[in-house]
Write a protein that holds these residues in place. Sequence first.
Motif, PDB file in Angstrom:
ATOM      1  N   VAL A 305       0.848  -1.200   0.000  1.00  0.00           N
ATOM      2  CA  VAL A 305       0.000   0.000   0.000  1.00  0.00           C
ATOM      3  C   VAL A 305       0.879   1.244   0.000  1.00  0.00           C
ATOM      4  CG1 VAL A 305      -1.628   1.350   1.370  1.00  0.00           C
ATOM      5  CG2 VAL A 305      -2.005  -1.088   1.049  1.00  0.00           C
ATOM      6  N   THR A 306       1.917   1.231   0.831  1.00  0.00           N
ATOM      7  CA  THR A 306       2.804   2.394   0.896  1.00  0.00           C
ATOM      8  C   THR A 306       3.510   2.606  -0.439  1.00  0.00           C
ATOM      9  OG1 THR A 306       3.161   1.871   3.204  1.00  0.00           O
ATOM     10  CG2 THR A 306       4.663   3.432   2.221  1.00  0.00           C
ATOM     11  N   ILE A 312      -2.577   4.545  -5.994  1.00  0.00           N
ATOM     12  CA  ILE A 312      -3.902   4.691  -5.391  1.00  0.00           C
ATOM     13  C   ILE A 312      -4.444   6.093  -5.677  1.00  0.00           C
ATOM     14  CG2 ILE A 312      -5.162   4.727  -3.200  1.00  0.00           C
ATOM     15  CD1 ILE A 312      -2.908   2.681  -2.242  1.00  0.00           C
ATOM     16  N   GLY A 313      -3.549   7.103  -5.578  1.00  0.00           N
ATOM     17  CA  GLY A 313      -3.951   8.472  -5.899  1.00  0.00           C
ATOM     18  C   GLY A 313      -4.443   8.579  -7.336  1.00  0.00           C
ATOM     19  N   ILE A 314      -3.701   7.956  -8.248  1.00  0.00           N
ATOM     20  CA  ILE A 314      -4.094   8.003  -9.669  1.00  0.00           C
ATOM     21  C   ILE A 314      -5.467   7.369  -9.845  1.00  0.00           C
ATOM     22  CG2 ILE A 314      -3.551   7.167 -11.976  1.00  0.00           C
ATOM     23  CD1 ILE A 314      -0.569   7.203 -11.129  1.00  0.00           C
ATOM     24  N   ARG A 315      -5.618   6.194  -9.235  1.00  0.00           N
ATOM     25  CA  ARG A 315      -6.906   5.498  -9.364  1.00  0.00           C
ATOM     26  C   ARG A 315      -8.051   6.350  -8.828  1.00  0.00           C
ATOM     27  NH1 ARG A 315      -6.469   0.224 -10.774  1.00  0.00           N
ATOM     28  NH2 ARG A 315      -4.359  -0.653 -10.756  1.00  0.00           N
ATOM     29  N   LYS A 316      -7.794   6.981  -7.680  1.00  0.00           N
ATOM     30  CA  LYS A 316      -8.860   7.811  -7.117  1.00  0.00           C
ATOM     31  C   LYS A 316      -9.148   9.010  -8.007  1.00  0.00           C
ATOM     32  CE  LYS A 316      -9.199   6.604  -2.386  1.00  0.00           C
ATOM     33  NZ  LYS A 316      -9.454   7.121  -1.050  1.00  0.00           N
ATOM     34  N   SER A 317      -8.092   9.577  -8.603  1.00  0.00           N
ATOM     35  CA  SER A 317      -8.320  10.766  -9.419  1.00  0.00           C
ATOM     36  C   SER A 317      -9.124  10.442 -10.680  1.00  0.00           C
ATOM     37  CB  SER A 317      -6.991  11.424  -9.782  1.00  0.00           C
ATOM     38  OG  SER A 317      -6.333  10.663 -10.768  1.00  0.00           O
ATOM     39  N   VAL A 318      -9.048   9.193 -11.147  1.00  0.00           N
ATOM     40  CA  VAL A 318      -9.863   8.856 -12.313  1.00  0.00           C
ATOM     41  C   VAL A 318     -11.189   8.214 -11.900  1.00  0.00           C
ATOM     42  CG1 VAL A 318      -7.910   8.641 -13.865  1.00  0.00           C
ATOM     43  CG2 VAL A 318      -8.802   6.608 -12.712  1.00  0.00           C
ATOM     44  N   ILE A 325     -11.106   0.470  -4.218  1.00  0.00           N
ATOM     45  CA  ILE A 325      -9.713   0.342  -3.764  1.00  0.00           C
ATOM     46  C   ILE A 325      -9.632  -0.745  -2.682  1.00  0.00           C
ATOM     47  CG2 ILE A 325      -7.788   1.532  -2.636  1.00  0.00           C
ATOM     48  CD1 ILE A 325      -8.242   2.672  -5.352  1.00  0.00           C
ATOM     49  N   LEU A 326     -10.598  -0.714  -1.774  1.00  0.00           N
ATOM     50  CA  LEU A 326     -10.640  -1.716  -0.692  1.00  0.00           C
ATOM     51  C   LEU A 326     -10.668  -3.127  -1.273  1.00  0.00           C
ATOM     52  CD1 LEU A 326     -11.168  -1.770   2.545  1.00  0.00           C
ATOM     53  CD2 LEU A 326     -13.456  -2.463   1.870  1.00  0.00           C
ATOM     54  N   PHE A 327     -11.576  -3.321  -2.227  1.00  0.00           N
ATOM     55  CA  PHE A 327     -11.716  -4.651  -2.821  1.00  0.00           C
ATOM     56  C   PHE A 327     -10.436  -5.057  -3.542  1.00  0.00           C
ATOM     57  CE2 PHE A 327     -16.519  -4.243  -2.793  1.00  0.00           C
ATOM     58  CZ  PHE A 327     -16.657  -5.189  -1.809  1.00  0.00           C
ATOM     59  N   GLN A 328      -9.832  -4.090  -4.237  1.00  0.00           N
ATOM     60  CA  GLN A 328      -8.613  -4.422  -4.974  1.00  0.00           C
ATOM     61  C   GLN A 328      -7.570  -4.998  -4.021  1.00  0.00           C
ATOM     62  OE1 GLN A 328      -6.730  -1.165  -7.004  1.00  0.00           O
ATOM     63  NE2 GLN A 328      -4.934  -2.400  -7.450  1.00  0.00           N
ATOM     64  N   PHE A 329      -7.388  -4.353  -2.873  1.00  0.00           N
ATOM     65  CA  PHE A 329      -6.347  -4.816  -1.959  1.00  0.00           C
ATOM     66  C   PHE A 329      -6.783  -6.054  -1.183  1.00  0.00           C
ATOM     67  CE2 PHE A 329      -4.588  -0.776  -3.083  1.00  0.00           C
ATOM     68  CZ  PHE A 329      -3.231  -1.017  -3.066  1.00  0.00           C
ATOM     69  N   ILE A 383      -9.074 -11.314   7.088  1.00  0.00           N
ATOM     70  CA  ILE A 383      -8.715 -10.801   8.407  1.00  0.00           C
ATOM     71  C   ILE A 383      -7.445  -9.961   8.334  1.00  0.00           C
ATOM     72  CG2 ILE A 383      -7.893 -11.470  10.691  1.00  0.00           C
ATOM     73  CD1 ILE A 383      -9.784 -13.864  10.544  1.00  0.00           C
ATOM     74  N   PHE A 384      -6.426 -10.521   7.665  1.00  0.00           N
ATOM     75  CA  PHE A 384      -5.148  -9.822   7.686  1.00  0.00           C
ATOM     76  C   PHE A 384      -5.019  -8.805   6.550  1.00  0.00           C
ATOM     77  CE2 PHE A 384      -4.430 -13.621  10.189  1.00  0.00           C
ATOM     78  CZ  PHE A 384      -3.801 -13.082  11.298  1.00  0.00           C
ATOM     79  N   GLY A 385      -5.929  -8.886   5.576  1.00  0.00           N
ATOM     80  CA  GLY A 385      -5.876  -7.907   4.493  1.00  0.00           C
ATOM     81  C   GLY A 385      -6.714  -6.673   4.789  1.00  0.00           C
ATOM     82  N   MET A 386      -7.603  -6.792   5.770  1.00  0.00           N
ATOM     83  CA  MET A 386      -8.559  -5.723   6.010  1.00  0.00           C
ATOM     84  C   MET A 386      -7.889  -4.410   6.392  1.00  0.00           C
ATOM     85  SD  MET A 386     -11.528  -4.918   5.638  1.00  0.00           S
ATOM     86  CE  MET A 386     -12.903  -6.032   5.619  1.00  0.00           C
ATOM     87  N   TRP A 387      -6.957  -4.492   7.302  1.00  0.00           N
ATOM     88  CA  TRP A 387      -6.350  -3.254   7.781  1.00  0.00           C
ATOM     89  C   TRP A 387      -5.585  -2.534   6.657  1.00  0.00           C
ATOM     90  CZ3 TRP A 387      -1.297  -2.641  10.850  1.00  0.00           C
ATOM     91  CH2 TRP A 387      -1.178  -1.307  11.281  1.00  0.00           C
ATOM     92  N   PRO A 388      -4.652  -3.251   5.962  1.00  0.00           N
ATOM     93  CA  PRO A 388      -3.956  -2.568   4.868  1.00  0.00           C
ATOM     94  C   PRO A 388      -4.912  -2.047   3.790  1.00  0.00           C
ATOM     95  CG  PRO A 388      -2.900  -4.658   5.362  1.00  0.00           C
ATOM     96  CD  PRO A 388      -4.160  -4.622   6.146  1.00  0.00           C
ATOM     97  N   ALA A 389      -5.908  -2.851   3.445  1.00  0.00           N
ATOM     98  CA  ALA A 389      -6.821  -2.449   2.377  1.00  0.00           C
ATOM     99  C   ALA A 389      -7.605  -1.210   2.791  1.00  0.00           C
ATOM    100  CB  ALA A 389      -7.769  -3.594   2.040  1.00  0.00           C
ATOM    101  N   ASN A 390      -7.990  -1.201   4.041  1.00  0.00           N
ATOM    102  CA  ASN A 390      -8.751  -0.060   4.543  1.00  0.00           C
ATOM    103  C   ASN A 390      -7.872   1.189   4.537  1.00  0.00           C
ATOM    104  OD1 ASN A 390     -11.202   0.903   5.568  1.00  0.00           O
ATOM    105  ND2 ASN A 390     -10.318   0.965   7.628  1.00  0.00           N
ATOM    106  N   ARG A 391      -6.607   0.991   4.862  1.00  0.00           N
ATOM    107  CA  ARG A 391      -5.678   2.113   4.849  1.00  0.00           C
ATOM    108  C   ARG A 391      -5.551   2.675   3.443  1.00  0.00           C
ATOM    109  NH1 ARG A 391      -0.070   2.067   8.204  1.00  0.00           N
ATOM    110  NH2 ARG A 391       0.977   2.810   6.344  1.00  0.00           N
ATOM    111  N   ALA A 392      -5.482   1.770   2.470  1.00  0.00           N
ATOM    112  CA  ALA A 392      -5.385   2.211   1.078  1.00  0.00           C
ATOM    113  C   ALA A 392      -6.643   2.976   0.680  1.00  0.00           C
ATOM    114  CB  ALA A 392      -5.180   1.003   0.164  1.00  0.00           C
ATOM    115  N   ALA A 393      -7.790   2.417   1.071  1.00  0.00           N
ATOM    116  CA  ALA A 393      -9.056   3.016   0.652  1.00  0.00           C
ATOM    117  C   ALA A 393      -9.229   4.405   1.242  1.00  0.00           C
ATOM    118  CB  ALA A 393     -10.207   2.110   1.063  1.00  0.00           C
TER     119      ALA A 393
END
Lengths: 404, 269
Positions: A305-306, A312-318, A325-329, A383-393
């Motif tokens: 994610v980092t 992630i910024g590019i994706r959000k801008s389009v 984003i959450l689902f992707q991660f 379980i373990f992907g939720m936190w990083p994915a949420n951070r990305a989202a």
Amino acid sequence: MFDILKMSISALLAHKMRTVLTTLGITIGVFTVGAITAIIEGLNSSFESQISMMGSDVFYISKGSWFGGYESWINARKRKPVDVDLADYISENAINVSATSPMVNRHRTLKYKDKSIESVEVTGVNHLMPMIEGTEIDAGRFFSESECRHRKNVVVIGENIRKEFFPDTNPVGEKIYISGHRFMVIGLFEKKGKMLFNDMDNRVQVPYLTFSKLFQRRNRGANIAVKSTSTAMLDDSKEEVRNLVRHYRHLKPSDEDDFAINQMNTLVDMYNRMTALLWAVAIGIGSISLVVGGIGVMNIMLVSVTERTREIGIRKSVGATRQKILFQFLFESMAVCSIGVISGLLLATGAAYIIHTFTPLAAKVPANWGILGAGVVVLVGLIFGMWPANRAARLDPIDALRFG
Amino acid sequence: MEVKSEKKVGENPEKTEEKNNMTGQNTLIKFDHISRIYQMGAETIRALDDISLTIHVNDYISIMGPSGSGKSTLMNIIGCLDTPTSGVYQFEDEIVCDMNSEKIIKMNDNQLASIRNKKIGFVFQTFNLLPRATAFQNVELPLIYAGIPRHERREKVLKALKDVSLADRSTHTPSELSGGQRQRVAIARALVNSPSIILADEPTGNLDSETSREIMVFLDELHRLNNTVIIVTHEPDIAAHAHRMIHILDGKIDRDEINHQKIKNPVNV
């Protein structure tokens, strides 16, 4: 949704080595659980057929308990040996018993012409033994009551003995030597295979009176095999026999039993305890390595994610929404997990195959592995992907675009 | 204000049916006393200070100003990447946010994402292409998020790439393309969803002068084809391509003037 899944997978392919290393923990976890389940499954399938083969209406009177452990063995050593005549006493007096046989055994050397087999367990029984244990005779016959009473030197052998001594000829009518005494082979047991750690095909049975005369001058004690009238009457006949034995051995009402009644059920209990332990080990190692593996996945997802903040910024801008984003991660972390699960399952299947081929243990691939695998993917990945994915989202698009 | 205008590269400029406002043009964006205040610890930064601004359909605007003047913040708010702390922002006939009325109206994250997706095309100084994706995949991205089915996507992407003369480069990744080509991929991505406005943030900042001219030709062409274009830049010769030049200083509009070299008949000032 499918397109987002594709994005996740292409991100993983970009870091193949990292992905594989990350999944190692999960691989090990799934492998451990998988391999142990395979062994348990294998044991179960062979054990159940063997237990049913033994008959559930038979029990054995012995000096000590078979499965009591060290302490009861020490106690049993001081007891009086079980007398072979007890078998007749029981069959004469018990109502709920259909047959009994003494069982005495020693390890003896067998010889045929220039061939010999060392340390074969020779058992002395009476003519009712095949009926009690439900064994079939493949060739020839079992010995008769009169042969037993007249202490004839006759023997019925198992398949392994035949293979060794008579690979190409009919063993019936041949003469073999047991500790130097000449015996005539009158029958061949049907092939039964292995029963836990006992090879049933190594059996050699002779009349117990012949056995006492030749091999056992001093009375070292016997076991008595007792067949109940039916499985339903088993408990009644056990109780009846227990009282008869107490009477036979002149025990006072206040005395404890100085003998034990054993049953294959005891073996089943022991087996269940053993597999329960195996399960506990499997679940223990499995869950620890899954947690460790899951933390590995979480760690690598946070790194990812980092690293990909700008993406992630590019994706959000389009126009990507937070959910997308959450689902992707999440997909990505589940994909990492599924790589671990698949390789773990493949390794376990390989291990099961090796165990099956090179050891007497039968290891079987359980059919529910697919479900197990899918469950692990979903659970650990989520379980373990939720936190990083949420951070990305939750990244702010402006900060994300400015990153790096 | 009902505005419906189809703007696609390659289409002839068409006369849009419109309810004219006082200046005779369609309002696309309306800023009403917009401020954006950042709180940095104890310090309060007024990045935008009470800006009111109207942008019309088919405007060609350059926003200029020294760094720290607030032009990026203005761009981000127009582009729905950021929201103001006070004021009213209207995009076409939708209120993006209204912080002034008693009941604060503010679009949620999904609504903002949808506006960015369908109404706004970004072109950045650093191109901001996904490095591992091909030109085709980069241009396809907004269409994926718009939920457009695959065969339609393919058609649109190929057309957009053709419009920026990169039809033969669709399978190349950004690292295999020159700076100018990358920026053209970014322009194709900005255009592919037929947005209402193109926002170009220093679009030539990372390009040499030759390539810059080439990109500006594209942006001029986009404007000629009835698109609304806003360029943020600090280079006067780039800004000179626009028909309307807005100068920002300390979060306020310093000057808002017609580029008389381009337009003989000022209508909107």
